[in-house]
Write a protein that holds these residues in place. Structure first.
Motif, PDB file in Angstrom:
ATOM      1  N   THR A1230      51.245  41.885  67.086  1.00 22.35           N
ATOM      2  CA  THR A1230      51.951  43.099  67.533  1.00 22.35           C
ATOM      3  C   THR A1230      51.001  44.288  67.665  1.00 22.35           C
ATOM      4  O   THR A1230      51.425  45.395  67.988  1.00 22.35           O
ATOM      5  N   GLN A1231      49.688  44.073  67.369  1.00 25.47           N
ATOM      6  CA  GLN A1231      48.760  45.208  67.349  1.00 25.47           C
ATOM      7  C   GLN A1231      47.738  45.158  68.485  1.00 25.47           C
ATOM      8  O   GLN A1231      46.669  45.768  68.396  1.00 25.47           O
ATOM      9  N   THR A1232      48.043  44.397  69.544  1.00 28.81           N
ATOM     10  CA  THR A1232      47.050  44.252  70.621  1.00 28.81           C
ATOM     11  C   THR A1232      46.708  45.589  71.271  1.00 28.81           C
ATOM     12  O   THR A1232      45.551  45.833  71.638  1.00 28.81           O
ATOM     13  N   GLU A1233      47.714  46.468  71.397  1.00 27.41           N
ATOM     14  CA  GLU A1233      47.447  47.776  72.013  1.00 27.41           C
ATOM     15  C   GLU A1233      46.484  48.587  71.152  1.00 27.41           C
ATOM     16  O   GLU A1233      45.567  49.238  71.658  1.00 27.41           O
ATOM     17  N   ALA A1234      46.695  48.530  69.831  1.00 26.47           N
ATOM     18  CA  ALA A1234      45.815  49.278  68.913  1.00 26.47           C
ATOM     19  C   ALA A1234      44.394  48.719  68.970  1.00 26.47           C
ATOM     20  O   ALA A1234      43.408  49.474  68.942  1.00 26.47           O
ATOM     21  N   LEU A1235      44.272  47.379  69.050  1.00 26.74           N
ATOM     22  CA  LEU A1235      42.943  46.758  69.126  1.00 26.74           C
ATOM     23  C   LEU A1235      42.247  47.144  70.428  1.00 26.74           C
ATOM     24  O   LEU A1235      41.046  47.418  70.451  1.00 26.74           O
ATOM     25  N   SER A1243      36.752  39.310  76.580  1.00 20.79           N
ATOM     26  CA  SER A1243      36.458  38.654  77.866  1.00 20.79           C
ATOM     27  C   SER A1243      35.128  37.896  77.813  1.00 20.79           C
ATOM     28  O   SER A1243      34.870  37.025  78.641  1.00 20.79           O
ATOM     29  N   CYS A1244      34.281  38.234  76.805  1.00 22.02           N
ATOM     30  CA  CYS A1244      32.985  37.559  76.680  1.00 22.02           C
ATOM     31  C   CYS A1244      33.143  36.133  76.142  1.00 22.02           C
ATOM     32  O   CYS A1244      32.267  35.290  76.320  1.00 22.02           O
ATOM     33  N   PHE A1268      46.531  37.363  72.941  1.00 21.38           N
ATOM     34  CA  PHE A1268      45.287  38.112  73.103  1.00 21.38           C
ATOM     35  C   PHE A1268      44.760  38.074  74.540  1.00 21.38           C
ATOM     36  O   PHE A1268      43.610  38.415  74.799  1.00 21.38           O
ATOM     37  N   LYS A1269      45.632  37.648  75.463  1.00 16.21           N
ATOM     38  CA  LYS A1269      45.287  37.688  76.891  1.00 16.21           C
ATOM     39  C   LYS A1269      45.016  39.131  77.314  1.00 16.21           C
ATOM     40  O   LYS A1269      44.126  39.410  78.123  1.00 16.21           O
ATOM     41  N   ASP A1270      45.796  40.069  76.735  1.00 17.66           N
ATOM     42  CA  ASP A1270      45.617  41.484  77.087  1.00 17.66           C
ATOM     43  C   ASP A1270      44.269  42.026  76.640  1.00 17.66           C
ATOM     44  O   ASP A1270      43.830  43.082  77.110  1.00 17.66           O
ATOM     45  N   LEU A1271      43.604  41.354  75.675  1.00 15.25           N
ATOM     46  CA  LEU A1271      42.287  41.803  75.223  1.00 15.25           C
ATOM     47  C   LEU A1271      41.188  41.125  76.032  1.00 15.25           C
ATOM     48  O   LEU A1271      40.009  41.191  75.670  1.00 15.25           O
ATOM     49  N   GLY A1272      41.590  40.398  77.095  1.00 13.06           N
ATOM     50  CA  GLY A1272      40.602  39.774  77.973  1.00 13.06           C
ATOM     51  C   GLY A1272      40.308  38.324  77.644  1.00 13.06           C
ATOM     52  O   GLY A1272      39.412  37.720  78.257  1.00 13.06           O
ATOM     53  N   LEU A1273      41.013  37.735  76.672  1.00 14.52           N
ATOM     54  CA  LEU A1273      40.739  36.340  76.297  1.00 14.52           C
ATOM     55  C   LEU A1273      41.187  35.411  77.425  1.00 14.52           C
ATOM     56  O   LEU A1273      42.343  35.457  77.866  1.00 14.52           O
ATOM     57  N   SER A1274      40.282  34.562  77.871  1.00 17.89           N
ATOM     58  CA  SER A1274      40.610  33.624  78.944  1.00 17.89           C
ATOM     59  C   SER A1274      41.528  32.537  78.410  1.00 17.89           C
ATOM     60  O   SER A1274      41.321  32.026  77.309  1.00 17.89           O
TER      61      SER A1274
END
Length: 1541
Positions: A1230-1235, A1243-1244, A1268-1274
């Motif tokens: 629930t904290q993806t926005e904060a991260l 994405s790396c 964690f897709k929103d943090l760029g995770l493929s």
């Protein structure tokens, strides 16, 4: 039983021998309990002392006799002394019991008593809040407390005696051997019981306190791998589990097994074929089933409806007439709460007020051009039952205004049971206006603004108060329009269906008038009579007789509200006496209550009555109520011919009524029917067992002017035969016309055309379904045996809910059931209906009495109705959903039961008794490709041998490891730095080499060790652990890594450390100064013997010496280290890893993951065993890349540490465990926005590999990817690896291979060890994902674990592996050579018999996918299904615990986690409850339902525990066998344990 009063010792020898033979037959299962009892009775009959037997006449007998013994269901009048003793309790609960089946119940229970069946009582947690002794505090509420210790000891003594008796019988040994042969639990459970003295099992790899949330590796006690899989499976049962005899849980399980030994009724139908796509089929009909034999029924006509000259053209016209000509004649008398007259409404007042209301409605609510109401609009009437006067005025006011009244109940709260359905009725009728009284309006729930609350599901309503002061007197020129009765709707009466839907039955003006005329003729009503009405005046008979027909005939009605009846049950009898009433309108309960209270009034006289109408004369207990009431009140002037039962339904209105008799008229009739016949829908006179008989009384003749048929309730409306039970359908002008606003349902109910046996309609006259089940008896008398909505259809037999309620109420409910409140309904589970009984428990009922009552109800219903109950639940008093009049709201109760919100305080599930349509147990057959097939080639009969291999290992010249200039970075969350994620220690290879040399020097100097000695490394995760590992290798020692004990939990964690040290025969221990102090502390001495530790060397202060030489192993096959781990089955195993295996493994990982010196990888997993240890300590040194090491326990204080490190260092490859992934998913989801705001970017990440020894957790990896897709995770980054004890890494998703495949497998086939791929979304499909690409140099083959032959790719089998990095063998103190050969150096029984394989102990399959591998060939994917040791073999099928657990976890929102295991052939489900404890018992039926529905298994025991109780090891895997041992040793402290019968 027949042997009462018989001295068995005095019987002739041959009789005693016959009895002994019978006992033997019963014990060996050659005869059923019923058959045994019949034969025994026959043998003993000549020797039974003769007693007076009552011969019951089983036929249609005339009879409402005054003699109480003339009917089987008559209730004798209790002696005065007994009656007073009963009443001294201060309660009137006697009135909530049923006497209809009392005699039958006693007989049924006596039979069960003879059978001596002891049912295990559920276990409840004792209250944790009661700290002081029982004498000094208020005892807790007994409804939730468990039995006291004394009663527990007494019951255990009794059970022990029963077990001792069973041990001597041949049945015990036969059953036991059968259970042993078909049970499969852990292969490692043989030694797991060992010494039961240690209360807390030791911990092996956890460094977390063993609290609620600890994740621990726990071998239950000293358990070392030393027995083959085959041995353990058979020997487990021979030791009876090794559980001590005093164990409370296992004693109860034995007790449960004893209850399950009884032959089932009906017998199990064996109609399941191995290859059949169908799970269950309809069983073949029993040839002995009774069938109807009579001729086809002829429609029955009522007498013609007479035409009387002074009958009014409409009901309003009758009111107008009496209002003008008999203005002072009383129309209605209402009573206050004490039962005294409150007011009397005359016909004049009723007319004038109704006129005012009609005028107000039409002219004063809106403007002249825009009136709010027009004729034909629908209006809700909301009046309480205590105010009949206001209702009468409103009802007749609406009729005069030609608007359509819709009477409904007063809503008491926003969440009333069924409130939403009432809203559906109002919506479908288009109601926008509600009439009510001022008092009622004030009592309605309001919002904070004082407005009427918007009730759930209701349309927006405008409320109008109809008190006289608010009405306008009509102008002189205004007259109401009173047309002759026509087909326009007059009013709408609500009706609730079985499913809870509320529909409005529209009654036309002509139907209303005709019905009044028919009732007048049938009941012989006269002008000026007095009628006492106890029924609800808004609907049914209360409305038809007490409001409509009474006005037509100028009858004076005295209305007795329900509230008065509750306070004074005799009030209606007093009104009859005071007013010399001619007619009384009651229900059975009113007769019953009045009979019990009659001693309070001795001077009552009922001789004025000519007719006592029993409105629910169609239910099964009406006979006993009528008879008992007559017996009591015959001396008060009541005559038998006055009692007139009737049958009615909202759709057809009054169907039949017994006409008031005269003294010379023939007495009414009754039928004594066989319940077995009734369950098959046929009428059979009961001639055998009077206890399974149902006595029903007639409800008189069909109504005047009506035509009646009996049709089959299911399928085509075909006319029944004369001896067949069917639904009564009626053609009459005096019935409802439609369901308002629902034309579809109307057609099937109100426009029915019956057909004859040939299927041709009998005419074009439409009939209306009444929903009543019955038949026509001699003299065209109508008999009703039940209602369609109360019909429970189980295994092709029909049972009436009312009959079951009557039986349950006859089982001494006074101690247990609150006010007789019992609900019976059915739920559909596993292709059949299952009967559920829910009753409210008295607040003062104790646990033992309640359980006793439940057991007796089971036995009584089984004995009388020959049907098994699925679930019996007791809920706290006053908690079942109520109807507006206080009855139980059945559909809401069922809804609560199915969604798990009923909150029972006692539950008894009996699936073993009633689920008789399970598939036939599978007989195992040999499967697979035979030796002859192999010779032909790999493609045989469309099957390919299931094998796969990784790439060939290229020869690489490895340089000297210590020359590589790589470095290690260990990241910890350290509070002393005040920063998160700061590196607390780093080491280059050179630094590591130097530190390792110092440790080597210390070992040689202080340890006094020899080459090849074992050395335990006891370190927290860090650089010291790595340096010590290489220090041991330099010294020629064999390192053994062990998780250090937790300082706050030494009692649980230190014994495991000690065990590994002892098993590994370590010569010394390398550790830190802090841990050395802990090992020698007083606290440690409480758990282990600290004086016998091997030599302990602390490496904090090392000598500045270098060793004289560094040891180099002479051959690569020499041991490098020992890897100790706890399997999920709770078995501690140490495996030997050679130098060549380490080298080959590191090379494979380097090739697969392309780990070059320029790479950085992050590892977040424990470094003590398996692939985690290899990656942490060796992979970096071999491959030369940089490793960032994150101990998982640091995530408990800083959750984002792992993800933020990946982002900060732009890591491409990372390795973690499932527990780390689960922690991040639950904690950071629930904290993806904060991260994202903190700059975390994933994405790396190219590959995130989960290291595990289990089936990939697809749901968890998918959740992690999506969150964690929103943090760029493929979405392609996350994959899994697979390793086992015999080979630490078999699969690992690399960079070159294709993406992991996901397939959907048919679960039914999987249980048969076959693999059938299906489409996504197919029923019974299981998604499985590939466990990663097979590593270079690794070959796998799928093998039948029993025949050891290779299998085709359509089969599930054991995964065998051959690779250079296989482990060398087990390290055990026994040195079992046979086990080494079996697991590490085994060969196929045919095919390629040269290759040496290692057995992984995991089941899986290989499938050729459409994807291409690096060499351009089609990719062979390996799918791991589960551990062979953990599979459950039940009913000849193989089940995987994770599949059952997944289903269980979906059953209810409060289930946090679950685990399953088997014990003596019973499936045990342990559920962690995340909600409140009052939800605990809700889970028992839901868990049983879902496992039966999805897996076709019956759950034996359901255990509800607190969150965190299910043990989980450091890899996040459940330790089910440890859980099983804790359960059997009674160490779980469960909230509730339910033993399913």
């Amino acid at each position: 039983m027949a042997d009462r009063g018989v001295d068995l010792a005095a019987l002739p020898k041959e009789v005693r021998e016959h009895l002994a033979e019978l006992e033997l037959e019963l014990s060996e299962g050659d005869i059923t309990q019923k058959g045994y009892e019949k034969k025994r009775v026959k043998l003993l009959a000549p020797f039974v002392p003769q007693t007076q037997n009552v011969d019951v006449s089983i036929q249609l007998t005339p009879g409402l006799s005054s003699d109480p013994t003339s009917t089987p269901n008559a209730v004798p009048v209790a002696a005065p002394r007994q009656h007073r003793a009963h009443r001294s309790g201060g309660t009137r609960d006697d009135r909530y019991r049923s006497d209809i089946h009392t005699e039958a119940v006693q007989a049924a229970l006596a039979r069960h008593k003879e059978a001596k069946m002891a049912l295990p009582m559920p276990t409840k947690r004792r209250s944790a809040f009661v700290q002081s002794p029982a004498e000094n505090c208020t005892p807790p509420d007994t409804s939730s407390a468990s039995e006291d210790e004394g009663s527990l000891r007494r019951r255990q003594a009794a059970i022990s005696a029963m077990l001792a008796q069973n041990l001597q019988s041949p049945e015990y040994w036969i059953n036991r051997s059968v259970q042993g042969s078909s049970t499969s639990s852990s292969a490692s459970s043989t030694l797991s019981h060992g010494d039961e003295s240690s209360s807390v099992p030791p911990d092996i790899t956890s460094s977390v306190p063993q609290d609620r949330n600890s994740r621990v590796d726990m071998p239950p006690n000293i358990a070392v791998r030393g027995m083959s899989r085959g041995q353990s499976r058979s020997s487990m049962m021979d030791t009876a589990g090794g559980v001590p005899a005093h164990s409370r849980v296992s004693t109860k399980i034995q007790q449960l097994l004893n209850t399950l030994k009884r032959p089932k009724r009906p017998p199990l139908c064996e109609f399941f074929l191995d290859d059949s796509e169908e799970i269950v089929e309809v069983p073949q009909p029993d040839p002995n089933t009774p069938r109807p034999e009579g001729r086809q029924i002829i429609p029955v006509k009522g007498e013609p409806l007479g035409v009387v000259s002074n009958w009014p053209p409409a009901l309003q016209a009758a009111l107008a007439r009496w209002g003008a000509t008999q203005a002072k004649s009383p129309a209605l008398t209402a009573l206050d709460i004490t039962g005294k007259p409150l007011y009397t409404l005359t016909y004049g007042k009723l007319w004038s007020r109704s006129l005012k209301l009609a005028y107000t409605l039409l002219n004063k609510l809106g403007t002249k051009n825009e009136p709010v109401l027009k004729p034909g609009d629908r209006v809700a009437l909301v009046y309480p039952n205590s105010d009949p006067g206001m209702f009468w005025v409103a009802f007749y006011g609406c009729l005069l205004a030609e608007v359509i009244p819709v009477p409904i109940e007063v809503p008491l709260s926003r969440k009333d049971a069924g409130s939403q359905q009432i809203g559906f009725l109002l919506g479908s009728c288009g109601v926008g206006l509600a009439l009510t009284s001022e008092v009622c309006l004030k009592g309605l729930p309001k919002t904070q603004n004082g407005e009427i609350m918007q009730f759930k599901g209701w349309p927006r309503l405008k409320w109008v108060v109809t008190d006289t002061k608010y009405l306008t007197k009509p102008s002189k020129d205004w007259q109401p329009h009173i047309p002759t009765a026509n087909t326009d709707t007059a009013y709408i009466e609500y009706k609730a269906s079985k499913e809870g839907t509320v529909m409005g039955v529209a009654v036309s003006k002509i139907s209303m008038l005709t019905h009044c005329q028919a009732l007048t003729e049938a009941c012989n009503y006269c002008e000026g009579e007095t009628l006492v009405n106890v029924l609800d005046f808004k609907k049914d008979s209360g409305l038809w007789h007490g409001v409509l027909t009474s006005v037509m005939n100028r009858i004076h009605t005295i209305s007795v509200p329900y509230s008065v009846m509750k306070a004074c049950p005799l009030s209606w009898v007093q009104r009859v006496h005071v007013h010399k009433a001619r007619v009384a309108l009651v229900k059975c309960r009113d007769l019953h209550w009045a009979m019990l209270a009659h001693r309070d009034q001795k001077d009552t006289n009922l001789s004025s009555l000519r007719m006592l109408i029993v409105a629910d004369g169609a239910n099964p207990w009406s006979v006993s109520s009528c008879d008992a009431f007559l017996n009591v009140f015959q001396s008060h002037g009541l005559k038998p011919e006055m009692i007139c039962p009737c049958a009615s339904s909202p759709e057809a209105m009054t169907v039949a009524i017994r006409r008031p008799g005269t003294q010379s008229a023939p007495l009414p009739a009754r039928a004594i029917l066989s319940m077995a016949g009734l369950s098959h829908g046929v009428i059979r006179v009961n001639t055998e067992d009077k206890n399974s008989a149902l006595t029903v009384q007639d409800v008189g003749h069909v109504m005047p002017g009506a035509l009646m048929c009996i049709v089959k309730p299911d399928g085509l409306p075909m006319l029944c035969k004369t001896d067949e039970i069917g639904e009564i359908v009626l053609n009459s002008r005096a019935g409802g016309t439609m369901y308002y606003g629902l034309p579809g349902v109307t057609k099937s109910t109100f426009e029915l055309i019956p057909v004859n046996s040939g299927g041709t309609p009998i005419g074009d006259v439409p009939f209306t379904r009444t929903g009543l089940l019955g038949f026509v008896g001699p003299g065209s008398l109508v008999f009703v045996v039940g209602k369609i909505e109360g019909l429970l259809s189980v295994s092709g037999r029909r049972h009436n809910a009312d009959d079951l309620v009557a039986t349950a109420l006859a089982v001494e409910p006074v101690k247990t059931v609150y006010r007789g409140r019992i609900a019976v309904f059915s739920v559909t589970v596993f292709y059949d209906e299952r009967i559920v009984i829910v009753a409210e428990q008295r607040p003062d009922a104790n646990e033992e009495d309640s359980f006793q009552w439940m057991s007796r109800v089971l036995q009584a219903i089984d004995g009388i109705h020959q049907v098994g109950l699925y679930c019996l639940a007791l809920v706290p008093a006053n908690t079942l959903p109520k109807t507006p009049l206080g009855g139980i709201h059945l559909s809401e109760t069922k809804h609560h039961f199915l969604e798990g919100s009923l909150h029972p305080c006692n539950v008894l599930m009996c699936p073993h008794t009633c689920v008789t349509n399970l598939p036939k147990p599978r007989q195992k057959q040999t499967v697979g490709v035979g030796p002859a097939s192999i010779m032909v080639g790999n493609l045989v009969a469309g099957k390919r041998i299931a094998q796969a291999s990784g790439r060939d290992l290229r020869l690489i010249d490895d340089q000297e490891q210590s020359k590589k200039s790589n470095r290690f970075v260990l990241r910890l969350c350290s509070s002393c730095f005040g920063l998160q994620g700061v590196a607390v220690s780093t080491a280059t290879c050179s630094q590591l080499h130097k530190r390792a040399e110092k440790i080597t020097a210390a070992l040689l100097e202080r340890g006094g060790i020899n080459t090849g000695d074992n050395v335990v490394l006891l370190y927290p995760p860090g650089i010291d652990l790595i340096a010590s590992f290489y220090g041991c290798l330099y010294a020629g020692c064999i390192p053994v890594t062990v998780r250090p004990p937790h300082p706050q939990n030494l009692a649980a964690t230190l014994p495991t450390v000690r065990m590994i040290i002892d098993v590994s025969k370590a010569s010394c221990i390398l550790t830190t100064q802090t841990l050395m102090k802990i090992l020698r502390s007083k606290e440690a001495a409480a758990s282990v013997n600290v004086k016998t530790w091997p030599n302990i060397i602390d490496t904090d202060d090392l000598p500045k010496k270098r060793p004289s030489h560094i040891y180099k192993p002479p051959t690569a096959e020499m041991l490098a280290y020992l890897d100790f781990s706890v399997s999920t089955t709770g078995m501690l195993t140490g495996v030997k890893i050679s130098h060549s295996a380490v080298n080959a493994l590191c090379r494979s990982i380097k090739l697969q993951c392309e780990l070059y010196s320029s790479r950085q990888i992050a590892i977040c997993m424990d470094p003590y065993c398996g692939l985690g240890f290899v990656l942490w300590c060796m992979s970096s040194v071999y491959s030369g890349h940089q490793s960032i090491l994150i101990p998982p326990m640091e995530l408990e204080t800083s959750l984002p540490l792992w993800l933020s490190t990946l982002s900060q260092y732009k890591i491409r490859d990372t390795f973690c465990s499932y527990s780390v992934m689960e922690l991040c998913t639950k904690g950071l989801g629930t904290q993806t926005e904060a991260l994202k705001a903190r700059g975390v970017n994933l994405s790396c990440v190219r590959s995130c590999v989960v290291i595990a020894e289990e089936r990939p957790r697809l749901a968890l990896t998918q959740s992690f990817s999506k969150l964690f897709k929103d943090l760029g995770l493929s979405p392609r980054a996350v994959s899994t690896a697979f390793g086992a004890r015999v080979n630490l890494a078999i699969c690992l998703q690399g960079t070159a291979g294709p993406d992991p495949s996901t397939v959907y497998v048919d679960m039914k086939s999987l249980r048969h060890d076959r693999v059938r791929l299906v489409e996504r979304g197919a029923p019974q499909s299981l998604p499985l994902t590939e466990s990663g690409t097979i590593l270079p140099g690794v070959r796998v083959i799928i093998v039948n674990p029993e025949t050891r032959g290779p299998l085709g790719d359509s089969h599930l089998g054991e995964i065998w592996v051959s690779s250079p990095h296989n482990a060398s063998g087990y390290y055990t103190i026994y040195g079992e050579e046979s086990l080494q050969a079996d697991h590490f150096n085994t060969r196929l029984s045919f095919g390629d018999t040269e290759t040496l394989w290692a057995r992984t102990g995991y089941l899986g399959f290989v499938t050729r996918t459409e994807l291409l591998d690096a060499s351009g060939d089609r990719h062979n994917a390996l799918f791991v299904v589960g551990s062979l040791d953990e599979t459950l073999e039940l009913r000849g099928l193989r089940y995987h615990p994770i599949d059952i657990e997944t289903s269980v976890s979906r059953a209810h929102r409060s289930i946090a986690e679950s685990a399953v295991f088997t014990w003596t052939n019973l499936l045990v489900v342990v559920v962690e409850l995340s909600g409140s404890e009052q939800e605990a018992l809700d889970l028992v039926p839901l868990v049983t339902n879902v496992v039966l529905k999805e897996h076709h298994l019956i759950v034996g025991v359901v255990v509800i525990v607190d969150p965190g109780v299910i043990p989980i090891n450091s890899r996040g895997e459940k330790q089910r066998m440890h859980l099983r041992d804790s359960f059997l040793a009674d160490q779980l402290d469960p909230i509730y344990v339910a033993y399913n019968m």
